[in-house]
Design an enzyme around this catalytic site. Sequence first.
Site, PDB file in Angstrom:
ATOM      1  N   ASP A 264      -1.273  -0.959   1.954  1.00  0.00           N
ATOM      2  CA  ASP A 264      -0.546  -1.303   0.736  1.00  0.00           C
ATOM      3  C   ASP A 264      -0.092  -2.756   0.852  1.00  0.00           C
ATOM      4  O   ASP A 264       0.635  -3.113   1.774  1.00  0.00           O
ATOM      5  CB  ASP A 264       0.663  -0.379   0.581  1.00  0.00           C
ATOM      6  CG  ASP A 264       1.317  -0.498  -0.793  1.00  0.00           C
ATOM      7  OD1 ASP A 264       1.231  -1.587  -1.401  1.00  0.00           O
ATOM      8  OD2 ASP A 264       1.938   0.477  -1.243  1.00  0.00           O
TER       9      ASP A 264
ATOM     10  N   ASP B  20      -8.090  -6.513   0.815  1.00  0.00           N
ATOM     11  CA  ASP B  20      -8.703  -7.165  -0.339  1.00  0.00           C
ATOM     12  C   ASP B  20      -7.685  -7.996  -1.109  1.00  0.00           C
ATOM     13  O   ASP B  20      -8.022  -8.592  -2.132  1.00  0.00           O
ATOM     14  CB  ASP B  20      -9.316  -6.120  -1.275  1.00  0.00           C
ATOM     15  CG  ASP B  20      -8.266  -5.178  -1.840  1.00  0.00           C
ATOM     16  OD1 ASP B  20      -7.430  -4.702  -1.057  1.00  0.00           O
ATOM     17  OD2 ASP B  20      -8.280  -4.915  -3.062  1.00  0.00           O
TER      18      ASP B  20
END
Length: 246
Positions: free
Chosen positions: A157, A193
């Site tokens: 996260d 990412d």
Amino acid sequence: MTIYLLSRKCKKTSFFLRNKDFSTSCRNGTLSSCVWWSFGENAGVQYMDTYDEYRRSVQERQVILDQTCRDLFDGIESITLEIGCGHGHWLVAYAGAHPDEFCVGIDLKTKRIERALRKSERLRLENLHFLKAEAWEFLQAMPPELKLERVIVIFPDPWPKKRHHKNRLIQPRFLNALEERTAPGAQLCFRTDHQPYFQWAVEHIESHPAWQIQQEVPWPFENETFFQKMLKRYSSLVAVKAAPSK
């Protein structure tokens, strides 16, 4: 019922207004019952009457995890750990390709762990185990003689909002904890990412005296997961624990 959300990261309350009496009830202590939701405890919302009851549940879980780790790691010197293993796609493939390594995956969601266990059992991977735990709980439960040989963090996260950056896994405190649990040469492998988080990780790791990012060291194992297939691009790094200075 009034809903009351509590972050386990701190005792400071955060309020989600479900009715007009919520704030008043919190101030004067007249809440009859609450829902406690701890940060990192994503297995589900827990119905509890008091904060003490919530604390007892956390303590009980830690006791169980402590005993599980003592039994599981009896006679084991080092492990490869994936933090946030999800459904176990990556670690199942890794463990199958590295039968001499003792591999452990941890995640916070029960259903994810159950699915990961089914994958491991189908392949009869005796060197692979999955546990429901958060990173800090697991590090505390590890037997003192056990060392982390490699730590994998894949697409965690990113906590993109600035006020939530304190919740990111890569922090000085986390790097300090890993330093205590690893031998020289151990690897921290990180992939995301989210470019701002990647830059954050690079800056924190480079500023830590125990860890060195080594661009020449390849990613330890490639196995494209379902989530990774959806991504257009991502960034990776491998940091190696430095030998202590003489």
